[in-house]
Design a protein around this motif. Structure first.
Motif, PDB file in Angstrom:
ATOM      1  N   PRO A 238       0.815  -1.229   0.000  1.00 43.89           N
ATOM      2  CA  PRO A 238       0.000   0.000   0.000  1.00 43.89           C
ATOM      3  C   PRO A 238       0.842   1.270   0.000  1.00 43.89           C
ATOM      4  CG  PRO A 238      -0.804  -1.545   1.650  1.00 43.89           C
ATOM      5  CD  PRO A 238       0.498  -2.095   1.145  1.00 43.89           C
ATOM      6  N   ASN A 239       2.027   1.207   0.595  1.00 41.09           N
ATOM      7  CA  ASN A 239       2.877   2.400   0.604  1.00 41.09           C
ATOM      8  C   ASN A 239       3.426   2.704  -0.782  1.00 41.09           C
ATOM      9  OD1 ASN A 239       2.603   2.907   3.404  1.00 41.09           O
ATOM     10  ND2 ASN A 239       4.089   1.265   3.808  1.00 41.09           N
ATOM     11  N   ALA A 240       3.743   1.637  -1.515  1.00 43.95           N
ATOM     12  CA  ALA A 240       4.205   1.824  -2.886  1.00 43.95           C
ATOM     13  C   ALA A 240       3.053   2.354  -3.739  1.00 43.95           C
ATOM     14  CB  ALA A 240       4.736   0.506  -3.448  1.00 43.95           C
ATOM     15  N   LEU A 241       1.856   1.822  -3.516  1.00 47.74           N
ATOM     16  CA  LEU A 241       0.691   2.307  -4.261  1.00 47.74           C
ATOM     17  C   LEU A 241       0.483   3.800  -3.999  1.00 47.74           C
ATOM     18  CD1 LEU A 241      -2.001  -0.543  -3.803  1.00 47.74           C
ATOM     19  CD2 LEU A 241      -0.718   0.011  -5.891  1.00 47.74           C
ATOM     20  N   ARG A 242       0.576   4.188  -2.711  1.00 52.17           N
ATOM     21  CA  ARG A 242       0.359   5.605  -2.370  1.00 52.17           C
ATOM     22  C   ARG A 242       1.408   6.504  -3.042  1.00 52.17           C
ATOM     23  NH1 ARG A 242      -2.278   8.858   1.161  1.00 52.17           N
ATOM     24  NH2 ARG A 242      -3.250   7.151   2.297  1.00 52.17           N
ATOM     25  N   ALA A 243       2.651   6.058  -2.972  1.00 53.82           N
ATOM     26  CA  ALA A 243       3.723   6.856  -3.586  1.00 53.82           C
ATOM     27  C   ALA A 243       3.503   6.985  -5.095  1.00 53.82           C
ATOM     28  CB  ALA A 243       5.082   6.207  -3.306  1.00 53.82           C
ATOM     29  N   ALA A 244       3.059   5.896  -5.727  1.00 54.94           N
ATOM     30  CA  ALA A 244       2.831   5.921  -7.179  1.00 54.94           C
ATOM     31  C   ALA A 244       1.593   6.758  -7.511  1.00 54.94           C
ATOM     32  CB  ALA A 244       2.685   4.498  -7.711  1.00 54.94           C
ATOM     33  N   LEU A 245       0.574   6.689  -6.660  1.00 55.02           N
ATOM     34  CA  LEU A 245      -0.628   7.498  -6.882  1.00 55.02           C
ATOM     35  C   LEU A 245      -0.302   8.987  -6.774  1.00 55.02           C
ATOM     36  CD1 LEU A 245      -3.161   5.271  -4.918  1.00 55.02           C
ATOM     37  CD2 LEU A 245      -3.401   5.923  -7.339  1.00 55.02           C
ATOM     38  N   GLU A 246       0.592   9.326  -5.834  1.00 55.49           N
ATOM     39  CA  GLU A 246       1.052  10.725  -5.714  1.00 55.49           C
ATOM     40  C   GLU A 246       1.742  11.171  -6.992  1.00 55.49           C
ATOM     41  OE1 GLU A 246       0.887  13.384  -3.756  1.00 55.49           O
ATOM     42  OE2 GLU A 246      -0.533  12.337  -2.455  1.00 55.49           O
ATOM     43  N   MET A 247       2.611  10.305  -7.479  1.00 57.04           N
ATOM     44  CA  MET A 247       3.335  10.618  -8.715  1.00 57.04           C
ATOM     45  C   MET A 247       2.357  10.775  -9.881  1.00 57.04           C
ATOM     46  SD  MET A 247       6.031  11.212 -10.402  1.00 57.04           S
ATOM     47  CE  MET A 247       7.419  10.720  -9.359  1.00 57.04           C
ATOM     48  N   HIS A 248       1.388   9.855  -9.943  1.00 55.93           N
ATOM     49  CA  HIS A 248       0.398   9.921 -11.016  1.00 55.93           C
ATOM     50  C   HIS A 248      -0.357  11.248 -10.947  1.00 55.93           C
ATOM     51  CE1 HIS A 248      -3.083   8.922 -13.556  1.00 55.93           C
ATOM     52  NE2 HIS A 248      -2.350   7.949 -14.058  1.00 55.93           N
ATOM     53  N   ARG A 249      -0.709  11.661  -9.742  1.00 58.54           N
ATOM     54  CA  ARG A 249      -1.453  12.923  -9.564  1.00 58.54           C
ATOM     55  C   ARG A 249      -0.616  14.115 -10.022  1.00 58.54           C
ATOM     56  NH1 ARG A 249      -4.513  13.944  -3.941  1.00 58.54           N
ATOM     57  NH2 ARG A 249      -6.162  12.802  -5.007  1.00 58.54           N
ATOM     58  N   GLU A 250       0.690  14.031  -9.734  1.00 62.77           N
ATOM     59  CA  GLU A 250       1.604  15.099 -10.136  1.00 62.77           C
ATOM     60  C   GLU A 250       1.718  15.177 -11.669  1.00 62.77           C
ATOM     61  OE1 GLU A 250       6.243  15.508  -9.298  1.00 62.77           O
ATOM     62  OE2 GLU A 250       5.057  15.162  -7.475  1.00 62.77           O
ATOM     63  N   MET A 251       1.843  13.988 -12.272  1.00 61.12           N
ATOM     64  CA  MET A 251       2.001  13.915 -13.724  1.00 61.12           C
ATOM     65  C   MET A 251       0.708  14.249 -14.465  1.00 61.12           C
ATOM     66  SD  MET A 251       5.152  12.795 -14.444  1.00 61.12           S
ATOM     67  CE  MET A 251       4.999  12.108 -16.104  1.00 61.12           C
ATOM     68  N   ALA A 252      -0.426  13.870 -13.860  1.00 61.82           N
ATOM     69  CA  ALA A 252      -1.718  14.056 -14.533  1.00 61.82           C
ATOM     70  C   ALA A 252      -2.771  14.433 -13.495  1.00 61.82           C
ATOM     71  CB  ALA A 252      -2.137  12.770 -15.254  1.00 61.82           C
ATOM     72  N   PRO A 253      -2.814  15.728 -13.156  1.00 66.73           N
ATOM     73  CA  PRO A 253      -3.708  16.156 -12.070  1.00 66.73           C
ATOM     74  C   PRO A 253      -5.173  15.777 -12.312  1.00 66.73           C
ATOM     75  CG  PRO A 253      -2.193  17.911 -12.703  1.00 66.73           C
ATOM     76  CD  PRO A 253      -2.021  16.834 -13.712  1.00 66.73           C
ATOM     77  N   GLU A 254      -5.557  15.723 -13.583  1.00 61.52           N
ATOM     78  CA  GLU A 254      -6.941  15.353 -13.892  1.00 61.52           C
ATOM     79  C   GLU A 254      -7.066  13.868 -14.237  1.00 61.52           C
ATOM     80  OE1 GLU A 254      -9.394  17.715 -13.664  1.00 61.52           O
ATOM     81  OE2 GLU A 254      -7.717  18.913 -12.889  1.00 61.52           O
ATOM     82  N   GLY A 255      -5.978  13.118 -14.074  1.00 63.72           N
ATOM     83  CA  GLY A 255      -5.966  11.718 -14.503  1.00 63.72           C
ATOM     84  C   GLY A 255      -6.714  10.789 -13.565  1.00 63.72           C
ATOM     85  N   LYS A 256      -6.905   9.587 -14.019  1.00 68.00           N
ATOM     86  CA  LYS A 256      -7.549   8.559 -13.202  1.00 68.00           C
ATOM     87  C   LYS A 256      -6.929   7.198 -13.517  1.00 68.00           C
ATOM     88  CE  LYS A 256     -12.026   6.815 -11.823  1.00 68.00           C
ATOM     89  NZ  LYS A 256     -13.449   7.164 -11.744  1.00 68.00           N
ATOM     90  N   PRO A 257      -6.079   6.715 -12.612  1.00 64.30           N
ATOM     91  CA  PRO A 257      -5.444   5.415 -12.857  1.00 64.30           C
ATOM     92  C   PRO A 257      -6.311   4.271 -12.337  1.00 64.30           C
ATOM     93  CG  PRO A 257      -4.546   6.383 -10.868  1.00 64.30           C
ATOM     94  CD  PRO A 257      -5.599   7.353 -11.370  1.00 64.30           C
ATOM     95  N   LEU A 258      -5.912   3.063 -12.705  1.00 63.60           N
ATOM     96  CA  LEU A 258      -6.523   1.848 -12.178  1.00 63.60           C
ATOM     97  C   LEU A 258      -5.537   1.285 -11.155  1.00 63.60           C
ATOM     98  CD1 LEU A 258      -8.856  -0.265 -12.561  1.00 63.60           C
ATOM     99  CD2 LEU A 258      -7.474  -1.280 -14.387  1.00 63.60           C
ATOM    100  N   ILE A 259      -6.027   0.866 -10.002  1.00 66.40           N
ATOM    101  CA  ILE A 259      -5.152   0.275  -8.985  1.00 66.40           C
ATOM    102  C   ILE A 259      -5.294  -1.244  -9.037  1.00 66.40           C
ATOM    103  CG2 ILE A 259      -4.743   0.030  -6.498  1.00 66.40           C
ATOM    104  CD1 ILE A 259      -5.745   2.922  -6.153  1.00 66.40           C
TER     105      ILE A 259
END
Lengths: 286, 286
Positions: free
Chosen positions: A99-120
């Motif tokens: 979960p910590n890796a997921l959170r760190a990656a989700l943060e990065m995703h948000r930074e790269m694509a503020p309006e984005g929506k990834p799949l977990i």
């Protein structure tokens, strides 16, 4: 029901009315020694190469997993997500058990694509996973893959896998995550070990489609593990599963896209056979 | 429901509980210039060769058709049936549009196998065909393929094809022919001409299975006519159709048996994957 995934530049909609969407599975060191070794050295060169090749092969979404022994996923997963997002423009499926890796990656995703929506990738019916992962899904307004297994393991009947899928959808709903943001994986086990394994998965897919109506993924190639000429089995399985409602399999696009396009063609999702013929022309050009 | 076909020495049962039975399609001069020319010269050499090769490739039943321009079918069809029955021991599907040729071949079949039971290819929902063919089926205690088309041609919806299938079963019943002796063909047209063609056939198969419960054949390869890499489409189509209830496709065993075995394996009809693995081992030995 529409599952909407977004990168910075691209939106992909998974729905029963659309052609089947392919989640490219190859950025995952499981069983890939070279990728595992390079990740351990901190290198993402193979990740970049795999990203490009999978898009070329027709993947619509890319799974990104860096989980290998001794790899620091909290450090590497966001880096891999960043690189893939810089390299290609499709939506990302962020894949980790941590979960910590997921959170760190989700943060990065948000930074790269503020309006984005990834799949977990992924939650399942285990109490601990539900409690750890669903809040992340809600917080980052992501979508999530829900595996049809729980604290008792992978159920051995279609009905029980369906029940786990329903539990995941219900528990997500309680946190305000709508069913369209859940993509269920009914799980494929090899028919080489149990001749009823295919039927159980197909039965679960049928129930999830008719009773929950949510979209579905499947790591389809497991079904042929240990058997010869796996592609023949995988192709038949994909055709059957797509017929019943699977619409976002997680597979190696280079190996199975042709069969998936044929399935879509036969199910009336390819007007004038255009997608099928275009992919064929691209192949023969090479 | 069990359709029981018999040659002199062999019984083949078509039923939903059994593995898919393959009706070998290759003894048919349509589109085969060499076979057509040799039949015109009265030669059955290619027929014999095709019989042997199809059994080697895994056919369970052999279709025998000698219908080509200027060929005297009343003379040649019984001869071809006799030769095939002397060459191989599987049940026969006697295929002609000419009722006199069918009668002559049925007489020959009775002579060669007094206790045998062939399949007749075919009747359809046209009034004239029903009146000509069904009495032959009853008289020779044969089974018959019923094509889902009638005086208005091939219906363009699943519901109408189902209605024709039901009409054939009902009309046969009125002559004392039980439903287990009817093998319905829901008819495949190419998706190259109509992107809904696959869906219509699959929908009809689903209805016939759930509402009539009779066994089904299908000239499956028509579905890909005019398209590239037809095998990929045919394999996917067979997997889907078998999942819905098709259980005796009329196909080229050498081209599609692998995919049919994979479908059976996935549907739990191949304990310990034995049939799939045995066929694979036989292939790699060559």
């Amino acid at each position: 029901m529409e599952t909407i995934l977004k990168s910075a530049k691209k939106t992909v909609v998974i729905s029963p009315d659309n052609p089947t969407r392919i989640i490219g599975e190859r950025i995952n060191p499981t069983g890939k020694k070279r990728l595992a070794a390079s990740l351990l050295e901190g290198s993402l060169e193979i990740v970049e190469k795999e990203a490009l090749e999978q898009i070329e092969a027709g993947a619509d979404i890319l799974d990104v997993n860096v989980g290998a022994a001794s790899v620091d996923e909290v450090d590497m997963l966001p880096k891999a997500v960043k690189l893939v997002m810089e390299t290609v423009d499709v939506p990302i499926c962020i894949d980790s058990a941590d979960p910590n890796a997921l959170r760190a990656a989700l943060e990065m995703h948000r930074e790269m694509a503020p309006e984005g929506k990834p799949l977990i990738n992924s939650v399942n019916g285990e109490e601990e996973r539900l409690e750890l992962i669903l809040p992340l899904v809600a917080e980052y307004k992501a979508a999530v893959i829900g595996l049809a297994m729980d604290d008792d393991g992978i159920p051995d009947t279609a009905e029980k896998r369906f029940a786990v899928a329903k539990k995941i959808v219900d528990r997500a709903g309680a946190l305000g995550i709508p069913p369209e943001d859940i993509v269920i994986d009914c799980l494929a086990l090899t028919v080489g070990a149990d001749s009823k394994a295919g039927l159980i998965t197909l039965g679960a897919i049928d129930m999830v489609r008719s009773e929950l109506g949510v979209n579905m993924t499947l790591g389809a190639s497991n079904v042929s593990f240990g058997l010869p000429e796996r592609e023949v089995i995988n192709w038949a399985f994909l055709a059957m599963a797509i017929q019943l409602g699977l619409n976002a399999p997680i597979v190696d696009a280079a190996k199975v896209r042709e069969a998936i396009l044929a399935a879509d063609l036969l199910l009336g999702r390819d007007d004038y056979s255009m997608r099928y013929i275009k992919a064929y022309k691209k192949r023969i050009k090479k």
